[in-house]
Design a protein around this motif. Structure first.
Motif, PDB file in Angstrom:
ATOM      1  N   LYS A  53     -10.922   0.105 -15.354  1.00  0.00           N
ATOM      2  CA  LYS A  53      -9.461  -0.047 -15.298  1.00  0.00           C
ATOM      3  C   LYS A  53      -8.848   1.126 -14.555  1.00  0.00           C
ATOM      4  O   LYS A  53      -9.489   2.168 -14.360  1.00  0.00           O
ATOM      5  CB  LYS A  53      -8.880  -0.137 -16.706  1.00  0.00           C
ATOM      6  CG  LYS A  53      -9.081   1.102 -17.553  1.00  0.00           C
ATOM      7  CD  LYS A  53      -8.557   0.903 -18.957  1.00  0.00           C
ATOM      8  CE  LYS A  53      -8.682   2.176 -19.789  1.00  0.00           C
ATOM      9  NZ  LYS A  53     -10.057   2.675 -19.893  1.00  0.00           N
ATOM     10  N   ALA A  54      -7.608   0.938 -14.111  1.00  0.00           N
ATOM     11  CA  ALA A  54      -6.899   2.006 -13.414  1.00  0.00           C
ATOM     12  C   ALA A  54      -6.792   3.226 -14.318  1.00  0.00           C
ATOM     13  O   ALA A  54      -6.509   3.110 -15.520  1.00  0.00           O
ATOM     14  CB  ALA A  54      -5.512   1.527 -12.997  1.00  0.00           C
ATOM     15  N   GLN A  84     -11.397   2.225  -0.309  1.00  0.00           N
ATOM     16  CA  GLN A  84     -11.522   0.841  -0.749  1.00  0.00           C
ATOM     17  C   GLN A  84     -12.991   0.476  -0.947  1.00  0.00           C
ATOM     18  O   GLN A  84     -13.831   0.752  -0.097  1.00  0.00           O
ATOM     19  CB  GLN A  84     -10.885  -0.102   0.274  1.00  0.00           C
ATOM     20  CG  GLN A  84      -9.385   0.106   0.437  1.00  0.00           C
ATOM     21  CD  GLN A  84      -8.757  -0.911   1.372  1.00  0.00           C
ATOM     22  OE1 GLN A  84      -9.440  -1.562   2.153  1.00  0.00           O
ATOM     23  NE2 GLN A  84      -7.448  -1.077   1.277  1.00  0.00           N
ATOM     24  N   SER A 143       0.834  -1.209   0.000  1.00  0.00           N
ATOM     25  CA  SER A 143       0.000   0.000   0.000  1.00  0.00           C
ATOM     26  C   SER A 143       0.865   1.254   0.000  1.00  0.00           C
ATOM     27  O   SER A 143       0.567   2.233  -0.697  1.00  0.00           O
ATOM     28  CB  SER A 143      -0.930  -0.013   1.210  1.00  0.00           C
ATOM     29  OG  SER A 143      -1.808   1.081   1.186  1.00  0.00           O
ATOM     30  N   ALA A 186     -11.986  -2.791  -5.705  1.00  0.00           N
ATOM     31  CA  ALA A 186     -11.303  -1.700  -6.392  1.00  0.00           C
ATOM     32  C   ALA A 186     -10.947  -0.617  -5.386  1.00  0.00           C
ATOM     33  O   ALA A 186     -11.483  -0.583  -4.270  1.00  0.00           O
ATOM     34  CB  ALA A 186     -12.174  -1.131  -7.509  1.00  0.00           C
ATOM     35  N   GLN A 224      -9.088  -4.885  -8.266  1.00  0.00           N
ATOM     36  CA  GLN A 224      -8.570  -6.065  -7.586  1.00  0.00           C
ATOM     37  C   GLN A 224      -9.364  -7.337  -7.865  1.00  0.00           C
ATOM     38  O   GLN A 224      -9.112  -8.375  -7.255  1.00  0.00           O
ATOM     39  CB  GLN A 224      -8.562  -5.816  -6.070  1.00  0.00           C
ATOM     40  CG  GLN A 224      -7.699  -4.641  -5.638  1.00  0.00           C
ATOM     41  CD  GLN A 224      -6.220  -4.934  -5.792  1.00  0.00           C
ATOM     42  OE1 GLN A 224      -5.766  -6.019  -5.476  1.00  0.00           O
ATOM     43  NE2 GLN A 224      -5.467  -3.970  -6.292  1.00  0.00           N
ATOM     44  N   GLU A 272      -7.366   7.613  -0.535  1.00  0.00           N
ATOM     45  CA  GLU A 272      -7.795   6.334  -1.084  1.00  0.00           C
ATOM     46  C   GLU A 272      -9.055   5.835  -0.380  1.00  0.00           C
ATOM     47  O   GLU A 272      -9.204   6.000   0.835  1.00  0.00           O
ATOM     48  CB  GLU A 272      -6.700   5.271  -0.923  1.00  0.00           C
ATOM     49  CG  GLU A 272      -5.510   5.461  -1.836  1.00  0.00           C
ATOM     50  CD  GLU A 272      -4.555   4.283  -1.778  1.00  0.00           C
ATOM     51  OE1 GLU A 272      -4.905   3.252  -1.143  1.00  0.00           O
ATOM     52  OE2 GLU A 272      -3.469   4.361  -2.364  1.00  0.00           O
ATOM     53  N   SER A 315      -6.816   1.217  -8.770  1.00  0.00           N
ATOM     54  CA  SER A 315      -6.526  -0.211  -8.739  1.00  0.00           C
ATOM     55  C   SER A 315      -7.826  -0.999  -8.851  1.00  0.00           C
ATOM     56  O   SER A 315      -8.822  -0.645  -8.227  1.00  0.00           O
ATOM     57  CB  SER A 315      -5.800  -0.591  -7.442  1.00  0.00           C
ATOM     58  OG  SER A 315      -5.575  -1.985  -7.377  1.00  0.00           O
ATOM     59  N   ARG A 331       2.346   1.804  -3.475  1.00  0.00           N
ATOM     60  CA  ARG A 331       1.330   2.278  -4.421  1.00  0.00           C
ATOM     61  C   ARG A 331       1.033   3.764  -4.192  1.00  0.00           C
ATOM     62  O   ARG A 331       0.973   4.562  -5.131  1.00  0.00           O
ATOM     63  CB  ARG A 331       0.056   1.451  -4.276  1.00  0.00           C
ATOM     64  CG  ARG A 331      -1.048   1.860  -5.232  1.00  0.00           C
ATOM     65  CD  ARG A 331      -2.236   0.913  -5.180  1.00  0.00           C
ATOM     66  NE  ARG A 331      -2.828   0.866  -3.851  1.00  0.00           N
ATOM     67  CZ  ARG A 331      -2.781  -0.179  -3.034  1.00  0.00           C
ATOM     68  NH1 ARG A 331      -2.154  -1.276  -3.399  1.00  0.00           N
ATOM     69  NH2 ARG A 331      -3.360  -0.139  -1.849  1.00  0.00           N
ATOM     70  N   ASN A 355       1.950   6.836  -6.830  1.00  0.00           N
ATOM     71  CA  ASN A 355       0.897   7.701  -7.382  1.00  0.00           C
ATOM     72  C   ASN A 355       1.100   9.163  -6.991  1.00  0.00           C
ATOM     73  O   ASN A 355       0.814  10.072  -7.770  1.00  0.00           O
ATOM     74  CB  ASN A 355      -0.479   7.231  -6.900  1.00  0.00           C
ATOM     75  CG  ASN A 355      -0.884   5.913  -7.520  1.00  0.00           C
ATOM     76  OD1 ASN A 355      -0.432   5.577  -8.615  1.00  0.00           O
ATOM     77  ND2 ASN A 355      -1.716   5.144  -6.836  1.00  0.00           N
TER      78      ASN A 355
END
Length: 679
Positions: free
Chosen positions: A653-654, A638, A188, A628, A614, A636, A612, A191, A195
């Motif tokens: 998609k990302a 989730q 995490s 995602a 997942q 972020e 993302s 990532r 970003n």
């Protein structure tokens, strides 16, 4: 002061309140200011305040504010001789500083070598250690893999802190209590760092329990002069992001020998800056133990202006006069020497600053986006702001809207003034954290100055946020009635009139937490609104409203989507008037839940960017499984499966942009034949 041997034109490579603040100083210096903006910021305040403005590109930061070539081209097109980077974005970007140097444009910041050394936390930590500056124990080596970090973690010891080598602001920092948590936390952190900063290099530090965050402001010129301007305490943080900052540090102010510690930590900051030939304004950050404040550790050096620099400006006096740090950044970049020494620097009174964010603390600090309908900023305090009526708050950037800074002859006075200022602040059209800030200021430990970086985490569950109750809903029902278009036909008035009496008008509102029904009876004596068995009489006054015989102080405004925005002494909320179709849909959903079923759609709680995905279309998932991740305003969120089942994903998609309440995925329940086939 007039422009003497300074630049004629300076480009401000930033946005928001810091761009407005820099432009204000440039105007005072007689320097022409150039603003840059993205498509999302065409109507922003900094664009309106600058002498001229140049479009950089699209709304995403990498298409505009982070595009080095676009900024360089804007400098050439405007004739800018220098660039002030503010903070964030390109302010600590070595490639940007080099590109400016190659183009013959002055960078209002430190030399490339200083940014290179101090901009990387691994290099800076190892560098200052060689100059006798104390650092937190840990492992800080470049290009360490997850496997190498996991192996080294046992030597560092738990609990530990994962930190990205690039960037700042607490992004990508994770506290880890045990070895079992480390792999997921590293993934995490990488990532987030990739970003946010384009660099996923990580290092580990021993976690100092309940530390105090102390930082020292320094100024250094190109002639070998370096001074410190006292310290700030930034211990009130949430997830390593500062919330409230103040100067001087209560930690030192509450100690008999605090002046001696201030002298020592200031000397350490100067030593760190001089070790890299630092030039300009910068901040050296330290951790100090509450139990042993004589012991402090270097964390990092920010080679730029800090968000919290106003509290230093409010308390520092040089020969009895206030100091403007941006003014001195410009002068130093133009080659002028400091015209004062350390002996001439003094501190007067106390200053405290609160960051006003577009977010909903009661809903887990979800970002809030939309159009600002009305702004009223407090008087008698300093406000560094980017707010204006009609401003669009985008999901593309940091959610900070403004900073409210109060000064007092002592800390208690400054805190009281800040609290009063937050109560007077009105922002309608987006949710803000003003109520949360007032709750913090009212906490007994905050009042006593007993701060640490974990205080908010410990106290958060004790905070009781105000909700929209019967009185607010009664007000909404009355205002909803008033906003209906007038009709010349009695049949079109829709006021509930009957031959013998008025019929109550029923309306439903979404409070954000639940759906509430109101009943409004229109009478000559005033409108009577009934909510949950409570009746409220609302009358129109010449200058406002009266509810139950008391003047209503709640500020309000409607947006184009039928949402009523409310603000009252720091509290703010929204109430959306629901159309009949949506009321029926929600009632049917409620019946479905009672029957044991669930809503299969997974919705994005906010507008943002998918970073993302997942799960795959048709994959079997379990309740709570990550599907995602959506990011907005650098936060972020989730998105989890609501139940066991088969996930159906659109072509997601990302990098995709999503709207608030947009369906991200659907989880279909497993039927008997599916369970047998998958068994």
């Amino acid at each position: 002061m007039m422009n003497t041997n300074l630049f004629d034109t300076v480009l401000v490579a930033n946005r928001g309140e810091i761009a407005v603040r820099i432009i204000r100083t440039l105007r005072a210096l007689g320097i022409r200011s150039v603003a840059v903006y993205s498509d999302a910021d065409a109507g922003a305040l900094h664009v309106a305040h600058a002498d001229t403005a140049i479009r950089l590109g699209g709304a995403p930061a990498n298409e505009s504010y982070l595009d080095i070539n676009a900024v360089i081209n804007a400098c050439k097109a405007s004739g800018a001789q220098a660039v002030h980077p503010g903070y964030g974005f390109l302010s600590e970007n070595v490639d940007f500083a080099r590109a400016l140097e190659a183009s013959g444009i002055a960078f209002i910041g430190p030399p490339v070598n200083s940014i290179n050394l101090m901009g990387d936390k691994i290099r800076s930590k190892n560098h200052v250690l060689s100059h006798q500056v104390p650092v937190v124990p840990g492992i800080a080596e470049p290009a360490l893999s997850d496997e190498q970090l996991i192996q080294a973690a046992s030597e560092v010891g738990f609990p530990l802190l994962i930190k990205p080598s690039a960037g700042g602001g607490g992004k990508g920092m994770f506290a880890v209590e045990s070895a079992a948590q480390l792999p997921e936390a590293l993934a995490s952190a990488r990532r987030t760092a990739r970003n946010a900063f384009g660099d996923d290099t990580l290092f580990l530090e021993r976690l100092v329990r309940n530390p105090r965050h102390i930082e020292v402001q320094i100024l250094a010129d190109a002639h070998g002069n370096t001074v410190h301007l006292g310290e700030r305490e930034c211990s009130l943080q949430r997830r390593h992001q500062k919330v409230i900052e103040e100067a001087p540090a209560p930690l030192f102010e509450n100690l008999e020998h605090g002046a001696q510690i201030r002298e020592r930590i200031g000397a350490a900051a100067i030593a760190a800056a001089q070790s890299v030939g630092y030039v300009g304004a910068g901040t050296v950050e330290f951790l100090a133990s509450d139990q042993n404040p004589d012991e402090f550790f270097f964390m990092e050096m920010n080679t730029r202006l800090q968000v919290e620099h106003p509290v230093t400006e409010e308390v520092v006096r040089v020969n009895g006069q206030k100091l403007d740090l941006v003014d001195w950044q410009v002068r130093i970049a133009a080659g002028q020497p400091l015209d004062f020494t350390q002996d001439q620097v003094g501190l007067v009174g106390h200053a405290i600053e609160a960051r006003l964010y577009a977010e909903d603390p009661a809903a887990g600090f979800l970002p809030s986006t939309g159009t600002v309908l009305q702004v009223r900023e407090p008087a008698g305090v300093r406000v560094d702001s980017s707010l204006r009526d009609g401003l669009e708050i985008s999901a593309h950037y940091d959610p900070m809207l403004a900073k409210v800074i109060a000064w007092g002859t002592h800390r208690a006075e400054a805190v009281a003034r800040l609290d009063r200022a937050l109560a007077e602040t009105v922002v309608l059209g987006v949710l803000t954290n003003s109520e949360y800030l007032r709750l913090l200021l009212a906490d007994e430990d905050v009042i006593a100055g007993a701060l640490d970086t974990n205080l908010i985490e410990r106290k958060m569950e004790q905070f009781s946020f105000r909700e929209s109750g019967p009185l607010e809903l009664a007000l909404a029902a009355h205002l909803d009635y008033l906003r209906r278009p007038a009709s010349t036909s009695p049949w079109g008035l829709r006021d509930g009139w009957r031959a013998q009496h008025h019929h109550p008008i029923t309306r439903h509102f979404d409070t954000g937490n639940t759906q509430a029904a109101t009943s409004l009876l229109v009478t000559p004596e005033g409108n009577k609104a009934s909510v949950g068995g409570q009746e409220h009489v609302i009358r129109e006054l010449g200058s406002g409203l009266e509810i139950n015989g008391v003047r209503c102080g709640i500020q309000h405004a409607w947006d184009a989507d039928g949402t009523l925005w409310l603000s009252d002494r720091g509290w703010n909320a929204s109430l959306r008037a629901l159309p009949r179709e949506e009321v029926l849909e929600r009632q049917l959903e409620g019946l479905a839940k009672e029957s044991g079923s669930y809503r299969p759609e997974v919705l994005s709680p906010m507008p943002g960017t998918v970073i993302s995905v997942q799960a795959a279309d048709g994959q079997q998932v379990a309740a709570g499984q990550l599907l995602a991740i959506v990011e907005a305003m650098k936060m972020e969120h989730q998105l989890l499966a609501p139940a066991d089942g088969i996930v159906r994903l659109p072509a997601l998609k990302a990098g995709d942009l999503v709207k608030a309440k947009q369906v991200i995925a659907t989880v279909e329940p497993l039927h008997t034949e599916d369970k047998e086939r998958l068994a």
